[in-house]
Scaffold this active site. Structure first.
Site, PDB file in Angstrom:
ATOM      1  N   CYS A 148      52.792  49.219  29.653  1.00 29.05           N
ATOM      2  CA  CYS A 148      52.921  47.800  29.983  1.00 29.05           C
ATOM      3  C   CYS A 148      53.046  46.961  28.712  1.00 29.05           C
ATOM      4  O   CYS A 148      54.049  47.029  28.018  1.00 29.05           O
ATOM      5  CB  CYS A 148      51.724  47.369  30.853  1.00 29.05           C
ATOM      6  N   HIS A 171      51.378  51.594  35.265  1.00 33.85           N
ATOM      7  CA  HIS A 171      50.085  51.944  34.686  1.00 33.85           C
ATOM      8  C   HIS A 171      49.583  53.293  35.200  1.00 33.85           C
ATOM      9  O   HIS A 171      48.914  53.337  36.236  1.00 33.85           O
ATOM     10  CB  HIS A 171      49.051  50.884  35.078  1.00 33.85           C
ATOM     11  N   GLU A 191      47.114  54.943  34.194  1.00 28.65           N
ATOM     12  CA  GLU A 191      45.635  54.975  34.208  1.00 28.65           C
ATOM     13  C   GLU A 191      45.086  54.361  35.496  1.00 28.65           C
ATOM     14  O   GLU A 191      43.934  54.567  35.846  1.00 28.65           O
ATOM     15  CB  GLU A 191      45.068  54.281  32.958  1.00 28.65           C
TER      16      GLU A 191
END
Lengths: 735, 232
Positions: B86, B203, B205
């Site tokens: 990002c 993302h 994660e």
């Protein structure tokens, strides 16, 4: 030098001014008058509301901090505490929607991290005028962008909330922002100025001329001079706040601060006086040491400025250098501007000259408290006689019209502008009954919801208050959470009018009554009066924020149907109640009482049955019935989630079909379960004396509803989905 | 394996990334302060999401001047594995470690939602555990994710097979509707010519734990771990 017009400009009455001169035994100078005007404003002093708020239950074995601090704190076990509060930013958001809403987020975040907690979620309750009016769209677009702009940047997820529309908010939109943080129980900080001689540190942004008189502005009605008030709105800098957040948490983690308070409404004035008053000490600062953004600012302007992203910290002498080096790491100014004294006075100096010398008692404790006249409005709020209400010609059309009304349509257009996933705790995304956040390194989760139906509160303020609490708790029960604490934001009109004061008093008593029944403490909140423009008040709008705990991560429930062939059960009873409903409002254009009845004992039984069934793994979905009634609830169970499973429903109640479909009778929850769990569930419901009915099955491509054998609704889920999903975006299309 | 996560003052996915690497993937993970000049012997450097310096100017435009970026640049030029997520992707573009630039999303709004991504090539340290054409479900959250590159630049990254991830439908089709931010050629993630630096807007994660709805982010992290352990 102080004449009547100056007193009036400062929002003080003649009597209040006389009281000031008697308390300090002389005439105040202009800066001192400014300090009184802020601290005695409705916004800071709660002078009209205090007397009623006393009725709230505020204690309990898990309460670490009740009302009166920056935020409330509840012990949740595992050595952790939740810190939460709700605040309004209504007035600034109407004048300047983006910055007004953004700084509302900034303010509530500071209230939370000031206490040593890392903010983990915000929610918001928004009310706008109808979207058919272009100005209302502009306000809504600005408010949503402002919340997004601030929250996304600082990295605190905006995980949910509510948005409603009504004519009464066209000239008074409401922006209520809630924030939740988590702190270690043994690392909580308070607003204190302790230790005579200890230095007072000013941290964060420099002081400018923005926001002077913000609190006073929030304590008066709007007139035609709205545009001139734009400079009263502050401008937010989320990046600066991010630095402040990280630096303050680091300073607190390292035990380098004794007391800390943010400079929110009433800025330097509020933080200096409250910190010292809370500790029974005094405080002395030198105005020339305050970091200033503009030249030639007067002591008056500096003391009254509401520039954002500033904190006041009292530290031990020997630890100041260490604290300053932490702030330097985060590129922040941290300047010693004064020290703690034993005088119980606020002294502000400009070099050698004393510009303010006031007893703290006079500012903080001796503000007048009003028991304002409260009497019901004449004529009373309208009442709808069901005998005068014709049945809709086409139930499918009525159903679809309600589904796509902006208040009940899908809110994804709003939520996807908010980063609702950052911090990777959001387990149940926005749109469900409540938002759920796991607590890392534990097996627990937190659930949060905001709720308040202003039409109910308008037609019957006491019921409105009771229902708001009940429904918020019901929302929590539907995700599997037990409520642990409440905060509330009370948005009302001008309290100097007896009918407004009556609405307020009644609503507060209703909320108090319900909180006592559910045995949940109110730990704080905010009162916003004067939500009137040109004499027209908003509906009384009490927004309840309730926090709950889920004890195991595998006991989190969601509203959507999970598989075809499951049995659909309705807990509670269906009554012929259509007063104050969305159906009356949308289909018959009528807004009148009575609101649905509420029996708190029944309500508690339904909620506890739902929680029990979830904990025993009996059910697969649970969804609360509220605005739009059973039809809306069924539709949402089909539309939420990815699978979009249909349903076939048979209703046997011998009441009006419209009341059965759209009535908003309280204490009802819709659940689904596998067939082989039916018996176990029935016996559980029987034991707990909760009425229920098996109303149908999940499955198919359609939402099919029969009443007494007659087919009344039969529409493809996909069609309902499109109308529901694309209603709100349709108002904001850019091509 | 040692993962160093760069912390700029406005990073806000730093803790999320650390959490996933430490507690889900059981790796050594630690923060690297942007003002330092030390990568602490990391095997992989991650530039996490966030608003590095508030991003009031252009996303990532100021972060590229952070002291540590000099070391990150040298690390990447010597073949070190660098992942920008990002805002990290935006910083890599500003640093010149990846070609192209970011525009505002086509609807001019911040977008936070789950999207589908098609794996375009598995011949990288970041996707070796995936299959070509495999569709992943990973969320995005950005205002400036509308990838742009000029004609010759696009030809070059296509020719070199640098495009790693494209926004797609759940079935793996490229459609205008699924390309939510309007990225040129649906580009969601790309590597440099040497294939050791990846920038991606989604993302991973946030998609590494079942509780949060998707585990598809594992492909990215597992691939990196596998590559560093075996291939290098």
């Amino acid at each position: 030098m102080i004449d009547d017009s100056i007193i009036k400009e400062h929002g003080l009455t003649q009597e209040e001014y006389k009281r000031i001169t008697a308390l300090i035994k002389r005439e105040p100078n202009l800066t001192e008058l400014g300090i009184f005007s802020l601290m005695w404003s409705e916004h800071c002093s709660y002078k009209s509301s205090k007397i009623h708020l006393k009725n709230y239950p505020t204690s309990g074995k898990n309460v670490i901090q009740g009302p009166g601090e920056n935020a409330g704190i509840i012990d949740i076990g595992n050595g952790l505490a939740v810190v939460f509060k709700i605040e309004s930013h209504n007035h600034p958001s109407f004048i300047e929607p983006y910055q007004g809403a953004a700084t509302g987020v900034g303010g509530i975040l500071r209230d939370i991290f000031t206490m040593g907690a890392r903010p983990i979620a915000t929610l918001n309750s928004l009310r706008f005028g109808p979207l058919s009016v272009p100005k209302n769209k502009t306000v809504m677009e600005g408010v949503v962008s402002g919340i997004a702009g601030y929250g996304n940047s600082i990295g605190v997820p905006t995980v949910g909330g509510e948005t409603y529309f009504d004519e009464c908010y066209s000239l008074n939109p409401l922006v209520n922002v809630f924030c939740l943080g988590i702190a270690k129980k043994d690392k909580i900080f308070y607003s204190r100025a302790e230790g005579i001689g200890n230095p007072v540190l000013y941290v964060g942004s420099k002081t400018g001329r923005d926001g002077i008189h913000g609190a006073t502005m929030a304590s008066a009605e709007f007139g035609e001079d709205l545009e001139q008030k734009r400079p009263n709105v502050q401008v937010g800098d989320p990046f600066k706040e991010k630095l402040l957040l990280e630096a303050c948490l680091e300073v607190m983690e390292k035990n380098l601060a004794l007391g800390i308070q943010d400079m929110g409404a009433a800025g330097l004035t509020c933080s200096t006086t409250e910190m010292a008053a809370n500790s029974g000490t005094g405080i002395e600062i030198d105005i020339n040491l305050i970091p200033q953004r503009e030249q030639g600012m007067t002591p008056y302007e500096i003391m009254l400025s509401e520039s954002q992203e500033r904190m006041l910290i009292v530290a031990q002498k020997e630890k100041v250098k260490q604290a300053q080096s932490v702030f330097a790491k985060w590129d922040l100014d941290a300047v010693i501007i004064g020290h703690v004294t034993d005088t119980q006075n606020l002294k502000v100096k400009s070099g050698d000259k004393t510009v303010v010398d006031l007893p703290l008692r006079a500012i903080i404790n001796q503000c007048p408290v009003y028991n304002r006249e409260a009497k019901p409005p004449a004529p009373p709020a309208p009442v709808i006689d069901l005998n005068d209400i014709s049945f809709p010609e086409n139930y499918e059309q009525a159903f679809l019209q309600i589904i796509k009304s902006p208040g009940l349509a899908d809110k994804q257009w709003i939520f996807r502008q908010y980063d609702h996933m950052v911090q990777t705790n959001t387990t149940v995304l926005p749109g469900a009954d409540a938002s759920v956040l796991r607590i890392k390194n534990t097996n627990k989760a937190l659930a949060v919801t905001l709720d308040g139906n202003s039409l109910y509160t308008y037609v019957n303020p006491r019921s409105g208050g009771i229902i708001a609490v009940s429904e918020a708790c019901r929302n929590l029960a539907c995700v599997g959470a037990k409520p642990v604490g409440v905060t509330n934001c009370l948005n009302f009109g001008n309290p100097e009018k007896s009918e407004i004061m009556w609405q307020f008093k009644e609503a507060v008593h209703g909320i108090a009554q319900a909180c006592k029944a559910f045995q949940i403490p109110v730990t704080g909140g905010n009162v916003s009066f004067y939500n009137e423009t040109e004499g027209i008040p908003i509906y009384p709008t009490a927004v309840l924020g309730v926090v709950g705990v889920i004890d195991a991560l595998d006991k989190i429930m969601t509203p959507e149907f999970k598989a075809p062939g499951d049995t659909i059960l309705l807990l509670g009873e269906n009554k012929e109640e259509l007063g104050a409903s969305e159906y009356m409002n949308q289909i018959h254009s009528k807004k009148g009482g009575p609101p649905p009845e509420i029996d708190l004992r029944k309500e508690k039984r339904v909620q506890s049955l739902c929680l029990k069934a979830i904990s025993k793994n009996m059910i697969k979905s649970a969804h609360d019935l509220s605005e739009g009634g059973l039809a809306q609830c069924l539709a949402e169970c089909c539309l939420l989630g990815k699978k979009r499973i249909g349903c076939r429903i048979n209703l046997e109640d011998k009441i009006r079909t419209d009341a059965l479909l759209f009535g908003e009778t309280q204490s009802r929850i819709l659940i689904s379960l596998e067939e082989d769990q039916e018996d176990a569930f029935k016996s559980l419901a029987g034991k707990r004396k909760v009425p229920y009915s098996i109303i149908g099955k999940t499955g198919g491509e359609n939402i099919l509803i029969k009443h007494l054998g007659e087919k009344i609704i039969n529409i493809p889920v996909q069609k309902v989905y499109s109308l529901w999903k694309y209603s709100l975006p349709g108002f904001f299309k850019i091509e | 394996m040692r993962f160093g996560i760069v912390v700029f003052p406005g990073s806000n996915c730093d803790y999320d990334t650390l959490h996933v690497l430490k507690y889900v993937f059981k790796q050594e993970a630690f923060f690297l302060w942007h003002k330092d000049h030390d990568l602490k012997n990391a095997d992989c450097v991650i530039l996490p999401g966030g608003f590095s310096y508030g991003d009031y100017l252009r996303s990532g435009a100021i972060a590229r001047f952070s002291p540590l970026m000099q070391e990150v640049k040298e690390f990447s030029l010597s073949g070190g594995i660098v992942l920008g997520i990002c805002n990290g992707f935006q910083v890599l573009l500003e640093l010149g470690l990846l070609p192209g630039a970011m525009l505002r999303n086509k609807n001019l709004k911040f977008l936070c939602q789950n999207v589908h991504l098609r794996i375009e090539t598995t011949d990288t340290p970041f996707t070796n555990k995936g299959k070509p054409g495999q569709v992943l479900n990973i969320p995005i959250a950005h205002f400036d994710g509308n990838y742009y590159i000029d004609g010759p630049g696009l030809d070059k990254i296509k020719k070199n097979n640098q495009i790693l991830l494209r926004y797609s439908s759940a079935e793996g089709h490229l459609t205008k509707e699924d390309n939510v931010n309007g990225s040129l050629d649906c580009i969601a993630g790309l590597v440099n010519e040497n294939r050791n630096v990846l920038g991606m807007m989604p993302h991973p994660e946030r998609a590494s734990e079942t509780l949060l709805g998707s585990r598809d982010g594992h492909i990215i992290f597992d691939s990196i771990i596998y590559y560093i352990k075996n291939d290098r």
